[in-house]
Design a protein around this motif. Sequence first.
Motif, short mmCIF file in Angstrom:
data_model
loop_
_atom_site.label_atom_id
_atom_site.label_comp_id
_atom_site.label_asym_id
_atom_site.label_seq_id
_atom_site.Cartn_x
_atom_site.Cartn_y
_atom_site.Cartn_z
N ARG A 206 34.42 31.68 -1.60
CA ARG A 206 35.22 31.93 -0.40
C ARG A 206 35.33 30.68 0.48
NH1 ARG A 206 37.85 31.68 2.92
NH2 ARG A 206 38.67 33.11 4.49
N LEU A 215 43.28 32.98 -1.88
CA LEU A 215 43.78 33.76 -0.74
C LEU A 215 45.22 33.37 -0.42
CD1 LEU A 215 40.87 34.09 1.80
CD2 LEU A 215 41.31 35.32 -0.29
N ARG A 218 47.44 35.15 -2.71
CA ARG A 218 47.56 36.55 -2.32
C ARG A 218 48.58 36.71 -1.20
NH1 ARG A 218 42.26 39.12 -0.03
NH2 ARG A 218 42.86 38.06 1.88
N GLU A 219 48.54 35.78 -0.26
CA GLU A 219 49.41 35.95 0.91
C GLU A 219 50.85 35.58 0.65
OE1 GLU A 219 47.01 34.48 4.41
OE2 GLU A 219 48.91 35.06 5.31
N HIS A 339 36.15 40.23 15.04
CA HIS A 339 37.25 39.37 15.41
C HIS A 339 37.86 39.78 16.74
CE1 HIS A 339 38.87 36.08 13.16
NE2 HIS A 339 39.95 36.20 13.88
N GLY B 92 48.14 33.37 7.10
CA GLY B 92 47.57 34.00 8.28
C GLY B 92 46.12 34.37 8.17
N GLU B 93 45.65 34.64 6.95
CA GLU B 93 44.27 35.10 6.81
C GLU B 93 43.30 33.94 6.65
OE1 GLU B 93 43.88 38.36 3.97
OE2 GLU B 93 46.01 38.71 4.39
N LEU B 94 43.82 32.73 6.51
CA LEU B 94 42.95 31.56 6.44
C LEU B 94 42.87 30.94 7.83
CD1 LEU B 94 44.28 29.88 3.18
CD2 LEU B 94 42.31 31.37 3.43
N LYS B 142 42.10 32.11 13.00
CA LYS B 142 42.96 32.45 11.86
C LYS B 142 44.38 32.03 12.19
CE LYS B 142 40.31 35.70 9.46
NZ LYS B 142 40.21 36.92 8.68
#
Lengths: 352, 246, 295
Positions: A206, A215, A218-219, A339, B92-94, B142
Amino acid sequence: MSSGTPTVSTPGAPPPQKAAQRLSAAPVRALAASRLADPRLRAGLFAAGLAALLVTPLFGLNNSALLLFSTVFMWIGLTSSWNIISGFTGYVDFGHGVFFGIGGYTAGLLVTHLEMPFWYTVPFAPVFGFVFALVVGYPLLRLRGVYFSIAMLGAFMAMRELALVFRDFTGGSGGIIFEAVIDRTLFYYVFLGVAVIVVLGTVWLRRSQLGSSMLAVRENEIGAEARGINTTMVKLTAFCVAGSITALIGSLWAYQTAFIDPAIMFRDVLLINLALMVTLGGLGTVWGPALGATVFILLRETLWETEGEDFLVFFGVALIVVVLTLPKGIAGSLADRVHLARARRAGKEESR
Amino acid sequence: MTALLTAERVTCRFGGLVALDAVDFHVDAGEIVGLIGPNGSGKSTLLSCLSAGRRADDGRIRLDGKDITGRRPSTVARLGLTRTFQDARVFGELTVTENALLSRDWTRLPSFGLLRSPERAARERAAGLLDLVGLGGMAREKAGSLSGGQQRLLELVMAIMPGPKVVMLDEATSGVNPALIAELSEHLRLLHREENVAFVIVEHNVGFVFGMADRIVVLQQGRVLAEGPPDEVKSNQEVIDAYLGA
Amino acid sequence: MGQLSQVVLDGIVLGGFYALVAQGLSLVFGVMGVLNLAHGECVLIGAYLAWTAQHYLGVDPLIALPVIMALGFGFGWVLCRTLVIRVVERPPLMSLLLTFGIGAVAQGVLLKLFSSTPRVTTTGYSADVVSIFGLTIPTPRAFMLLGAVVILVLTWALLNRTRVGRSIQAAAQNKAAARVVGIDIAAVYAIAFGIGIALVFAGGTLLGSAQGFYPFLGPLLTMKAFAIVVLGGVGRMTGTVLAAMVVGLIETLLASYVPSVGTGLGIAAAFILVVVVLVVRPNGISGGKQVTAGV
Ligand SMILES: Nc1ncnc2c1ncn2[C@@H]1O[C@H](COP(=O)(O)OP(=O)(O)OP(=O)(O)O)[C@@H](O)[C@H]1O
Ligand SMILES: [Mg+2]
């Protein structure tokens, strides 16, 4: 690459004191965030837990407790490796059990046809899993999400058919019986080792470049490709890694059970369980799969001793409920909360 | 000297619609080229074809003497031609830093702290670039929590990070506030000087693009309508009629 | 030669059944983007309904067919309104998991109610055969083909010649635009899902008198339907029918010309075919919605 060195050293554009102000706010925020978010604390907890698990068998656990533990470890390994392809790259592999079966049959066939000793065959299982993942993944990973998922389900069913049909080679529905290795303590440590390696591997992944690339795939796959990420390679790597780990676990499980046939090595329940545990824990998170596997197995062992059709109904309902009420899983929802808290606090600080 | 990036007779069709009709285009080393034209004239499509995001139906594309026609987009990016998108595409998630570092080469084996220098160099470079565009303070947020304008700036950093030869910006100023636009052109000039990057700037902000560019190319309905130094293009009657207005 | 044409005929009959089942999957997938993993179980529910009607009430499956289809529509409608609608516009994994769960529940319930023993809906004409041009088809299989053709033609008319059908097609093409012109998307989804399930209930009813079925058959049927949909291209009815015929033919050819193992290789063959087709023609035989990631 032409220039990897920092050529933009200190361009004076934003006033430097601004950055310094922001920096000084960072420790406050970190303190405010959930305690579990502290990596040192997490590492400490992990080490302590691991130490406890390492010494536990020395205090004379009975066989069924040992088996329960090694089952949990095995599922942590399976869910965490499934998470690499399904969670990180977003290519949900709905036929991942095919690798479990391939692992088991690699072991079984090598033992019966070549009369290899058990442990010699262990390295072959991940190799065959890897090769299968490469051959099947190359065409199938070009498919968009859903198509990939179902095509893998097809691969799973096709391999089960082959195992059933080529009776002379695989023993067909009669299966293959091994010489049993009945040593629960041994398997406890073996599966613990696998689980620890896979989970730590996920933690590393990760943070690594490869993990970020997954990732990114995925996005937005097209966007990732535009950033210089060879998305085909990233997907294939994830798939091959996940496949070989699962094949390894499949072969170990076959030794522990000392019997394989198509119905147990390629069982549908494995697919449901994987999907359910990982969704419960948090798909695409680092700790979610391990968490989901542990919670799920302990719950199942303590609360329900169901089998057969009740079992199916129970799993089905559990899956539906989890999807509808907890789509991000336990770890995902917790992370969201952390978060949110962090963002809220940051907002307060700024308004001050 | 031949140009750094050349496109010969690039053609792209969407069904019956000819989005690019045998377009010739080139960028010299270190040049800033402004690409303008009415909505739907094919600017974004040209960028896609150049960066291999879309396979051109016809034509050749060369980067630094190498034929890159039909290569993977990632290969083209690694060879030194990167771009940003009209709809900023950040992940966006990174975190912001992870986004910036995305173009690192992941196939390099992990060094586990033994051989840290390339890794550290990349991190320092990312931090420097993020500071430059004013995102330094948000490095650990993020990317999804950034505003639209900030996402554009982050995408610019992502495009610059690998040290490309040519960077193509698709409407980099849209959604960026006016004060920041002036700053942005400063940043671009600085990058241009320090890294000797060539830029292709697709823009509707005429003031910005005419102020920045060494040369302007005007597209209309998939063809090059005019080409030349900003002053010359500005006074070209055809361009005024088709795009700039009176 | 005589044997070959018999095998081809058998393949076409099987293909007709597959076309019906695959069309149900294709409709739901095309309109909602939901791949129903409980599809095969729905076929079986149809089959068990017909079996129950025959076994306990003595009603012929062909007479029960319209009622079963209506039940299928209702079942699909309710399923969509209560569960499926919640995952439609979420990541595809959610709908896969949800329908997977529904499939598991359905399989468990069928096992509980009917056990794993294979059943056949026996009727007065179960043992009869129809012969044409010197070839023979068991009467239940002839009805299966005939029924499939009639229902598919009606479905085609429904989708292309009625207002509801056009709304469904509009929603399949562009959800946002369909919403803007005042189409109630949730209702369209429920109707499309209902029609899809009605089609597979019909398929199950027809299958049930032609061959044995048991609860574990579900995933197999889902897989074949999926393979056919991919082969034919999503949202193309002619493509689906064509692909169904191809899969039906391959299956009967394998079964009669590959000794001993051929019958067990249906999925493997279909799967290999899908992989080959996806490599050669990523959008299916007749084109259609893009199935690759686009890079
Ligand atoms: N994916 C697509 N499918 C079909 N047509 C497309 C596609 N992308 C672009 N087009 C068409 O190609 C033409 C050129 O589009 P392009 O996006 O390149 O224009 P543009 O110059 O970038 O316009 P804008 O200034 O509005 O961004 C337009 O007519 C557009 O409708
Ligand atoms: Mg554009």
